[in-house]
Design a protein around this motif. Sequence first.
Motif, PDB file in Angstrom:
ATOM      1  N   THR A  36       0.833  -1.206   0.000  1.00 46.21           N
ATOM      2  CA  THR A  36       0.000   0.000   0.000  1.00 46.21           C
ATOM      3  C   THR A  36       0.864   1.250   0.000  1.00 46.21           C
ATOM      4  OG1 THR A  36      -0.167  -0.175   2.413  1.00 46.21           O
ATOM      5  CG2 THR A  36      -1.966  -1.081   1.123  1.00 46.21           C
ATOM      6  N   GLU A  39      -1.310   6.476  -2.638  1.00 45.53           N
ATOM      7  CA  GLU A  39      -2.360   6.705  -3.629  1.00 45.53           C
ATOM      8  C   GLU A  39      -2.956   5.432  -4.208  1.00 45.53           C
ATOM      9  OE1 GLU A  39      -0.458   9.083  -6.562  1.00 45.53           O
ATOM     10  OE2 GLU A  39      -0.005  10.725  -5.164  1.00 45.53           O
ATOM     11  N   ARG A  40      -2.189   4.352  -4.231  1.00 46.54           N
ATOM     12  CA  ARG A  40      -2.642   3.102  -4.838  1.00 46.54           C
ATOM     13  C   ARG A  40      -2.148   1.921  -4.014  1.00 46.54           C
ATOM     14  NH1 ARG A  40      -4.931   3.402  -9.668  1.00 46.54           N
ATOM     15  NH2 ARG A  40      -4.723   1.135  -9.838  1.00 46.54           N
ATOM     16  N   LEU A  63      -7.899   1.860  -1.297  1.00 44.42           N
ATOM     17  CA  LEU A  63      -7.169   2.496  -2.390  1.00 44.42           C
ATOM     18  C   LEU A  63      -7.442   1.778  -3.713  1.00 44.42           C
ATOM     19  CD1 LEU A  63      -3.701   2.985  -0.645  1.00 44.42           C
ATOM     20  CD2 LEU A  63      -5.317   4.806  -1.283  1.00 44.42           C
ATOM     21  N   PRO A  64      -7.337   2.491  -4.838  1.00 43.73           N
ATOM     22  CA  PRO A  64      -7.397   1.807  -6.136  1.00 43.73           C
ATOM     23  C   PRO A  64      -6.350   0.700  -6.193  1.00 43.73           C
ATOM     24  CG  PRO A  64      -7.419   4.183  -6.416  1.00 43.73           C
ATOM     25  CD  PRO A  64      -7.117   3.943  -4.971  1.00 43.73           C
ATOM     26  N   THR A  66      -4.249  -2.546  -8.088  1.00 42.37           N
ATOM     27  CA  THR A  66      -3.730  -3.313  -9.215  1.00 42.37           C
ATOM     28  C   THR A  66      -3.280  -4.667  -8.693  1.00 42.37           C
ATOM     29  OG1 THR A  66      -3.001  -1.373 -10.461  1.00 42.37           O
ATOM     30  CG2 THR A  66      -1.908  -3.456 -10.969  1.00 42.37           C
ATOM     31  N   LEU A 140       2.909   3.747  -6.669  1.00 39.60           N
ATOM     32  CA  LEU A 140       1.802   3.649  -5.737  1.00 39.60           C
ATOM     33  C   LEU A 140       1.603   4.915  -4.912  1.00 39.60           C
ATOM     34  CD1 LEU A 140       2.433   0.022  -4.395  1.00 39.60           C
ATOM     35  CD2 LEU A 140       1.174   0.743  -6.436  1.00 39.60           C
TER      36      LEU A 140
END
Length: 279
Positions: A36, A39-40, A63-64, A66, A140
Amino acid sequence: MDDSSTVGAPAFVTEPVSPHVTRIRGPYDAHMYLVTGDERALLIDTGYGVGDLAALVASLTDLPLTVVLTHGHVDHAFGASQFPDVRMHPADLPVLAEHRLKSRQVHADAAATHGHPVFLAPEVDPSRITPLHTGERLELGGLSVAVLAAPGHTPGSLALLVEEERVLITGDVANQFTFLFLPESSTVTDYLAALLDLNASTTGAYDRVLISHGAGEIAPTVLEDLLALGRRVLAGTDDGVPFHFEDVDARIARAVTPATDDGPPADDAPNLVYDPQRL
């Protein structure tokens, strides 16, 4: 105080391993890692697809997200259908397709053996996986994750370097029982060449190595240790202990006491399992 937690059925166990990295221990000895940033978030591997991994991850971060699959094997890639943004090296798409049958069997066994309804992820659709290539960086927010080539266990295997945390995550390419005898695995010679490149590109960049099975962490010298062990294999001076897995006969380079006749070793020191006909 134990700050790990258990969520889901069957259980996932989470444990922080660094300020921004959480290990997720999934069913059947499959570990995943949640990284983590500001931001991502990045989820590395998705296990067998047994248990609601997406719900667990949502409980840990909003968080967004991936998802990166280190490779296409059944124990790493088959919870991927729960997530919209999934990436993997395209060289492992045939491996993923080959393991769909194994995934169906695992899911059938899970449904039959648990005494309560078990969440099973839908089957992975390879067309929904975004190609990820070595040399890319995943940003991230305050954390950068480098995508590194690590072929050998499978053609498209990847390692991930969380640079600011100084953590290297190796998937199955460098661990306590590194499989090199599968049909999709490389020769020992080619594996050592790739491992040498990985070692050269990461020397001095990490202090810890996280793996996908067993204790979840291995000595930070694992790459050098496996290089030395592989050279012993090529020289014919390794222990060469016979090992049988499914329908394949292989050799264990360094003698260990197995936990079971057909299972992982009882220790987590680096090791290679190879096909003596494919050196």
